[in-house]
Design a protein around this motif. Structure first.
Motif, short mmCIF file in Angstrom:
data_model
loop_
_atom_site.label_atom_id
_atom_site.label_comp_id
_atom_site.label_asym_id
_atom_site.label_seq_id
_atom_site.Cartn_x
_atom_site.Cartn_y
_atom_site.Cartn_z
N ASP A 44 0.87 -1.17 0.00
CA ASP A 44 0.00 0.00 0.00
C ASP A 44 0.91 1.22 0.00
OD1 ASP A 44 -1.59 2.20 0.63
OD2 ASP A 44 -2.90 1.08 1.98
N SER B 162 -4.80 4.52 -2.24
CA SER B 162 -5.99 5.33 -2.09
C SER B 162 -5.63 6.62 -2.81
CB SER B 162 -6.29 5.61 -0.62
OG SER B 162 -7.23 6.67 -0.55
N THR C 10 -7.57 8.98 -3.12
CA THR C 10 -8.30 10.01 -2.36
C THR C 10 -7.34 10.97 -1.68
OG1 THR C 10 -9.80 8.18 -1.78
CG2 THR C 10 -10.12 10.26 -0.63
N LYS C 11 -6.17 10.49 -1.31
CA LYS C 11 -5.23 11.24 -0.48
C LYS C 11 -4.39 12.19 -1.34
CE LYS C 11 -7.10 8.68 2.61
NZ LYS C 11 -6.53 7.45 3.13
C1 LIG Z 1 -7.05 6.26 3.29
C2 LIG Z 1 -6.22 5.05 3.15
C3 LIG Z 1 -6.76 3.88 2.63
C4 LIG Z 1 -8.21 3.74 2.22
O1 LIG Z 1 -8.55 4.62 1.21
P1 LIG Z 1 -10.05 5.15 0.91
O2 LIG Z 1 -9.90 5.90 -0.37
O3 LIG Z 1 -10.45 5.99 2.07
O4 LIG Z 1 -10.89 3.93 0.79
C5 LIG Z 1 -5.93 2.78 2.51
N1 LIG Z 1 -4.63 2.84 2.90
C6 LIG Z 1 -4.09 3.96 3.40
C7 LIG Z 1 -2.65 3.96 3.77
C8 LIG Z 1 -4.86 5.10 3.56
O5 LIG Z 1 -4.32 6.20 4.06
#
Ligand SMILES: *Cc1c(COP(=O)(O)O)cnc(C)c1O
Length: 411
Positions: A180, A201, A203-204
């Motif tokens: 990850d 993700s 999203t971050k």
């Molecule tokens: C936020 C995050 C996730 C999950 O991502 P989402 O987009 O919120 O589902 C997984 N791994 C890490 C390291 C994260 O910071």
């Protein structure tokens, strides 16, 4: 100096188009017309490369996938509706009832819950280890082990894994290594260090401004000669290796997870994620610099900061040697007690209190009362969640303003 220089050219050049609309077009269609039954047949048997149905692939999302695959040096990528969906997709495409996972370091709360609770309901067992428990990790591998999973930077305890060494263990044992890399896109290239699958993700930091939820799994190509995926451990994959060769992990992920679980990305989010990618190298560079300035200054002023750039951190050496491009946007602050942590969060004017990281803005959250509230004491201890722990994700603000604000909030 900009460590991410090569990506600056690559991202903007490949996202913008040289003909017609410059910005990527958003193909907002769930289904696609095939024109003739012959073309329909060709699309379904894979001989014609045209969109089939948006659950299986969308042109806007495909553009994002191409760029993500290139960023990590993979043969392909599958974008998903969230980061958890990317982890779920990659895991479910390889696991069966009776399979085992070895999880190292971290762990992000959602991933921990997936492994420790949800997957156990399907007969999948996970063994958890700290990043440096190499012997225990080796001894835990057996014929049912399908995935070794690790986070490039443990969130939120900031322990750093020796990815190369763990990749060596995974390769010696013939087990897939999944990383990850949400916290360290571009800074760490897991496939180059010996991993097989990278999940994000987006999203971050990749989207970077809280505009789009999304995820992505990047896969390496199957080798021509020997390959661990050709062994009996991964026998379910063999028909895909026979069918599409190098692309087998992608085909397997699409058929065994995306098609049947439906965690597909949508075109609007893929578009917004690409806009984020255009400035990712610049934001990453700025924030990585700010993080070490802020961590050092706050620490010198007596705050209990956890970040590997500090000499007191157990992985400081590893940080200097293996994490030359930084280790992402966050650091943690331990205020000692919940009351003091709340006082800090109530006083800070800059930090936005939210369960996110990697944003343009500085974000903060008390860990034990939020993301980790459902976890028992032993688990919290293993994950490094203390009563006064605040996770802070540094943003694009002037680092001097952040330091001033935090020192005022802490006193
Ligand atoms: C936020 C995050 C996730 C999950 O991502 P989402 O987009 O919120 O589902 C997984 N791994 C890490 C390291 C994260 O910071």
């Amino acid at each position: 100096m900009n460590y991410f220089e090569e990506y600056c050219t690559e991202f903007v050049q490949s996202i913008g188009s040289k003909e017609g609309a410059v910005s990527p077009s958003i193909v907002n269609s769930a289904s696609f017309a095939y024109a003739t039954p012959q073309i329909a047949e060709g699309i379904f048997d894979g001989s014609i490369k045209k969109p089939l149905y948006s659950r299986m692939g969308n042109p806007t999302t495909a553009k994002l996938e191409t760029i993500m695959a290139k960023m990590d040096g993979g043969i392909g990528a599958v974008a998903t509706s969230s980061g958890m969906a990317a982890t779920t997709l990659a895991c479910m495409s390889l696991l069966a009832c009776g399979s085992e996972i070895i999880s190292i370091g971290g762990l992000f709360g959602g991933t921990y819950a997936l492994f420790s609770e949800t997957l156990t309901r399907f007969g999948i067992t996970t063994h958890f280890f700290d990043v440096d428990e190499f012997e225990k990790i080796k001894n835990a591998i057996n014929e049912n082990t399908k995935i070794i999973f690790l986070e490039s930077v443990a969130n939120p305890n900031m322990r750093l894994p020796d990815i190369k060494k763990i990749a060596q263990i995974a390769n010696d044992a013939g087990v897939a290594l999944m990383v990850d890399n949400t916290i360290t896109p571009m800074s760490i290239l897991p496939l180059k260090l010996g991993a097989d699958i990278v999940v994000y993700s987006t999203t971050k930091i990749i989207s970077g401004n809280s505009a789009a939820l999304g995820g992505c799994a990047v896969f390496r190509s199957i080798n021509d000669g020997e390959d661990k995926f050709k062994t009996p451990r991964y026998k379910e994959l063999h028909k895909f290796i026979k069918g599409v060769g190098k692309m087998a992990l992608i085909a397997n992920a699409k058929k065994r997870a995306m098609r049947d679980f439906g965690m597909s990305a949508n075109a609007n989010s893929s578009y917004l994620t690409m806009l984020g990618l255009e400035t990712l190298p610049l934001r990453m560079q700025r924030i990585v610099n700010s993080v070490s300035i802020i961590a050092k200054e706050l620490s010198e002023n007596g705050l209990n900061i956890n970040h590997p750039c500090l000499r007191t951190h157990p992985h400081h050496e590893r940080y200097l040697n293996d994490f030359k491009n930084g280790c992402g946007t966050f650091l943690s602050l331990d205020m000692g007690t919940k009351e003091k942590a709340y006082a800090f969060l109530n006083k800070t004017k800059i930090a936005t209190i939210t369960a996110n990281i990697g944003d343009s803005r500085t974000l903060a959250l008390h860990m034990a009362s939020t993301i980790y509230r459902d976890f028992d004491e032993d688990t919290r201890k293993f994950l490094g969640i203390t009563e006064g722990l605040i996770r802070i994700s540094i943003g694009l603000e002037n680092p001097k303003d952040i330091i001033k604000d935090f020192l005022a909030a802490a006193n």
